[in-house]
Structures are given as C-alpha cells and as structure tokens.
Design a protein around this motif. Structure first.
Motif, mmCIF file in Angstrom:
data_model
loop_
_atom_site.group_PDB
_atom_site.id
_atom_site.type_symbol
_atom_site.label_atom_id
_atom_site.label_comp_id
_atom_site.label_asym_id
_atom_site.label_seq_id
_atom_site.Cartn_x
_atom_site.Cartn_y
_atom_site.Cartn_z
ATOM 1 N N ALA A 225 48.631 -10.569 109.386
ATOM 2 C CA ALA A 225 47.760 -10.783 108.231
ATOM 3 C C ALA A 225 48.512 -10.525 106.928
ATOM 4 O O ALA A 225 48.357 -11.264 105.941
ATOM 5 C CB ALA A 225 46.537 -9.879 108.326
ATOM 6 N N GLU A 226 49.345 -9.486 106.918
ATOM 7 C CA GLU A 226 50.147 -9.178 105.737
ATOM 8 C C GLU A 226 51.156 -10.281 105.463
ATOM 9 O O GLU A 226 51.375 -10.675 104.311
ATOM 10 C CB GLU A 226 50.858 -7.837 105.938
ATOM 11 C CG GLU A 226 51.650 -7.375 104.727
ATOM 12 C CD GLU A 226 52.289 -6.012 104.942
ATOM 13 O OE1 GLU A 226 53.122 -5.617 104.104
ATOM 14 O OE2 GLU A 226 51.956 -5.338 105.942
ATOM 15 N N GLN A 227 51.788 -10.800 106.521
ATOM 16 C CA GLN A 227 52.754 -11.883 106.360
ATOM 17 C C GLN A 227 52.080 -13.149 105.855
ATOM 18 O O GLN A 227 52.617 -13.854 104.992
ATOM 19 C CB GLN A 227 53.455 -12.145 107.694
ATOM 20 C CG GLN A 227 54.403 -11.042 108.130
ATOM 21 C CD GLN A 227 54.961 -11.294 109.527
ATOM 22 O OE1 GLN A 227 54.254 -11.769 110.416
ATOM 23 N NE2 GLN A 227 56.228 -10.982 109.708
ATOM 24 N N SER B 215 49.390 -13.414 104.031
ATOM 25 C CA SER B 215 49.059 -13.246 102.623
ATOM 26 C C SER B 215 50.306 -13.390 101.757
ATOM 27 O O SER B 215 50.259 -14.011 100.685
ATOM 28 C CB SER B 215 48.417 -11.874 102.399
ATOM 29 O OG SER B 215 48.140 -11.658 101.033
ATOM 30 N N GLY C 232 50.000 -14.262 97.914
ATOM 31 C CA GLY C 232 49.108 -13.125 97.771
ATOM 32 C C GLY C 232 47.660 -13.430 98.084
ATOM 33 O O GLY C 232 46.806 -12.535 98.037
ATOM 34 N N ILE C 233 47.351 -14.679 98.421
ATOM 35 C CA ILE C 233 45.980 -15.050 98.784
ATOM 36 C C ILE C 233 45.698 -14.596 100.206
ATOM 37 O O ILE C 233 46.468 -14.881 101.127
ATOM 38 C CB ILE C 233 45.776 -16.570 98.674
ATOM 39 C CG1 ILE C 233 45.956 -17.022 97.218
ATOM 40 C CG2 ILE C 233 44.401 -16.983 99.184
ATOM 41 C CD1 ILE C 233 45.902 -18.523 97.033
ATOM 42 N N ASP C 234 44.604 -13.890 100.401
ATOM 43 C CA ASP C 234 44.201 -13.420 101.723
ATOM 44 C C ASP C 234 43.406 -14.528 102.411
ATOM 45 O O ASP C 234 42.288 -14.842 101.990
ATOM 46 C CB ASP C 234 43.338 -12.164 101.589
ATOM 47 C CG ASP C 234 42.880 -11.618 102.937
ATOM 48 O OD1 ASP C 234 43.263 -12.195 103.976
ATOM 49 O OD2 ASP C 234 42.137 -10.620 102.941
ATOM 50 N N PRO C 235 43.965 -15.155 103.460
ATOM 51 C CA PRO C 235 43.256 -16.263 104.112
ATOM 52 C C PRO C 235 41.900 -15.882 104.677
ATOM 53 O O PRO C 235 41.040 -16.758 104.858
ATOM 54 C CB PRO C 235 44.221 -16.681 105.236
ATOM 55 C CG PRO C 235 45.551 -16.187 104.808
ATOM 56 C CD PRO C 235 45.280 -14.916 104.067
ATOM 57 N N SER C 236 41.678 -14.603 104.957
ATOM 58 C CA SER C 236 40.392 -14.177 105.507
ATOM 59 C C SER C 236 39.328 -13.999 104.431
ATOM 60 O O SER C 236 38.141 -13.840 104.745
ATOM 61 C CB SER C 236 40.565 -12.864 106.282
ATOM 62 O OG SER C 236 40.949 -11.805 105.408
ATOM 63 N N ASP C 237 39.714 -14.036 103.171
ATOM 64 C CA ASP C 237 38.770 -13.898 102.061
ATOM 65 C C ASP C 237 37.941 -15.176 101.947
ATOM 66 O O ASP C 237 38.499 -16.279 101.888
ATOM 67 C CB ASP C 237 39.544 -13.659 100.763
ATOM 68 C CG ASP C 237 38.643 -13.335 99.579
ATOM 69 O OD1 ASP C 237 37.451 -13.702 99.611
ATOM 70 O OD2 ASP C 237 39.133 -12.721 98.622
ATOM 71 N N ALA D 59 39.168 -17.616 99.428
ATOM 72 C CA ALA D 59 40.586 -17.986 99.476
ATOM 73 C C ALA D 59 40.805 -19.440 99.069
ATOM 74 O O ALA D 59 41.740 -19.746 98.312
ATOM 75 C CB ALA D 59 41.139 -17.737 100.877
ATOM 76 N N GLU E 181 40.409 -19.829 95.376
ATOM 77 C CA GLU E 181 41.532 -19.211 94.683
ATOM 78 C C GLU E 181 42.763 -20.109 94.736
ATOM 79 O O GLU E 181 43.494 -20.241 93.747
ATOM 80 C CB GLU E 181 41.839 -17.847 95.298
ATOM 81 C CG GLU E 181 42.891 -17.055 94.551
ATOM 82 C CD GLU E 181 43.118 -15.676 95.128
ATOM 83 O OE1 GLU E 181 44.072 -15.007 94.687
ATOM 84 O OE2 GLU E 181 42.342 -15.256 96.024
#
Length: 292
Positions: free
Chosen positions: A113-115, A117, A122-127, A130, A133
């Motif tokens: 998940a960190e990779q 993003s 820096g966009i969190d795909p789970s948001d 997203a 954004e």
C-alpha cells in the motif's frame, strides 16, 4: 476446471498484475486517437484523445486484496494422485498454517500500500477521493484539457501540446509518478533526425507488459462466480481493451517506419498511420529526417 481452481487462477493473475503496478507498469491506453505532427521548422504538436486506464484505481486492485483470503489446497490420493475431497483434519491443518502467516501477509500488504501510494504521486488508491484527486492533478499540468472519470480506473482525456522540438518528449508524464511504460516517445538525434517510438501502443511489446497482462485479464472475464474464496461480487471488473489509431504527419524525409503502407502523401504532408488493437504485436516506430 473447478470453481476452486478457477478462483486460484484468477487470484494468481491478479497478483501478477499488482506486481506490475508496483514496478511502475500500471498505465495503459483504452480506446483512443493520437496524432503527432513534425515539421522541418523543428516544430511539433501532439494530441491524445480517449481513454487511459490506471490499474491501481481499478477493481483489479480490490480483487487482489479479496484474493488474500483462505483457499484450501487440493488434496490427492497418495497412490493414484487423483484429486479427492480433503478431510476435515486436512482442511483444519491448512487453515491453521494460513492463520499462522497472517502477520506476514499484513506486513506485506502494508508495504505494498505504501509503495502504491509512492508511485501514484502520494495518492492513496484506497481513498474514495483518489480518482478525483488524480483528475485534479492532471488538469493542473499543461496539455491536459479534459480529464473525466469514467469509473474503475478509466479516464476519458483530451491532451494536446505543441512547441519547438528542442528536447526529447514522452507521453504521459504525470507529476510525482515514475516515468514508466510511455505511450509515445520522441527522441532527438544529431542532424535534425527524430526517432519516434510508441511502446504503449502495442499489446505484445516486451516494453509494455501492462497491455499484455490486460489481455490475459480479459480472457478470464468469463470465469464464473468466484464464491467466498474470491471477490465478493464474483465478477471480473470491466477493463478497457486497447483500440485506436496513431498517426504521424511530417514534411520531413521518412527514413524508416513499420507501417503496412509506408508514408502516404496528403495536403498536410506525408502520413504514417498505425491501427492499434489487442492483436498489435510490434510497437509503432519511425525515423524521420527534418533537416531538409
């Protein structure tokens, strides 16, 4: 192929797709029209109209997470090696081993998940925001005239840029994203010679494994419901199929190209046209002399 085997095959392909995402191969064209104009005045203009697919924002990523659920291994007769129904004890042992590795899987999921993003600026795909954004990020950049979210990682875009051909060019370039699997590259050589490569416009090119993977995913779309072992909906998400036209227009000398017809004279200049589909194996390429 039984339901359990089908689910495992789907999960394997999904995880392979996510591994491509984590190496930066996560963007591919859908239906599109693209044109590059090169003139001997060292000017160029490039347009792309159509779909762009982002793997990390699609239902494939959700299916990959759903695939991380317990699925019993097959059991076989020790004498005949014929598959048989697992006993309650065997299923219990398999489940215990699965549960024992829960911490390892959780750590790996957090790292992925960190990779994800990091490679998406820096966009969190789970948001849930997203996609919006990402659309805002693209519209802030020069050239992106329209970015419309069609859902499931697919965006309908209009991109156009023109200027002096004084440096190499690549599309797409997205702020904060790695420069990976480009659709089109313009590479300048000495003597006003230009090499144009379009690795993203080929489903079979080694430099575009994403498109090849998407073709494989399309073949699995007919799998039946994946049951409790797979995604809750039991269906493969819709993924765009690469289909479009790439055209180069130039008044320079076409030294080499891999179209079927070669350069065709028109009122605008010589045209090179490639029709792109899932069957396209060779990426469009051309060598053009703009010095005359």
């Amino acid at each position: 192929m039984n339901l359990q085997t089908s689910s495992k095959a789907a999960a394997t392909a999904l995880l392979a797709g996510l591994s491509l995402l984590l190496t930066g191969c996560f963007i591919t064209p859908g239906k599109f029209t693209s044109e590059l104009i090169l003139t001997e005045e060292d000017r160029f203009s490039f347009t792309y109209e159509g779909e762009i697919f982002f793997l990390g924002l699609s239902g494939l990523a959700e299916l990959g997470a759903a695939a991380d659920e317990f699925v019993a291994e097959e059991c076989y007769d020790e004498d005949t090696y014929v598959e048989r129904e697992c006993s309650a004890t065997e299923l219990s042992d398999q489940r215990a081993a699965w549960d024992a590795n829960a911490g390892v899987r959780a750590a790996e999921a957090a790292q992925q998940a960190e990779q994800m993003s990091a490679i998406m600026g820096g966009i969190d795909p789970s948001d849930p925001e997203a996609s919006a954004e990402l659309a805002r990020l693209l519209l802030r950049q020069e050239g992106w005239d329209r970015v419309e979210d069609k859902g499931d990682g697919v965006f309908d875009v209009s991109y156009s840029v023109s200027g002096e051909l004084s440096h190499d060019f690549m599309f797409p370039i997205i702020e904060g994203f790695p420069a990976a699997n480009p659709f089109v590259q313009i590479i300048l050589r000495d003597g006003d010679v230009v090499r144009v490569n379009a690795p993203g416009f080929s489903a079979g090119n080694e430099s575009n494994p994403m498109a090849a993977m998407m073709g494989g995913m399309g073949g699995m779309a007919g799998l039946s419901a994946m049951g409790q072992q797979g995604a809750g909906s039991g269906e493969m998400p819709n993924t765009p199929v690469i289909e479009g036209t790439f055209t180069i227009v130039t008044n320079g000398v076409i030294r080499a190209n891999n179209t079927d017809e070669g350069g065709v004279p028109t009122a605008r200049g010589d045209e090179l046209v490639w029709s792109i589909s899932p069957r396209t194996q060779a990426a469009p390429t051309a060598l053009i002399d703009l010095s005359r």
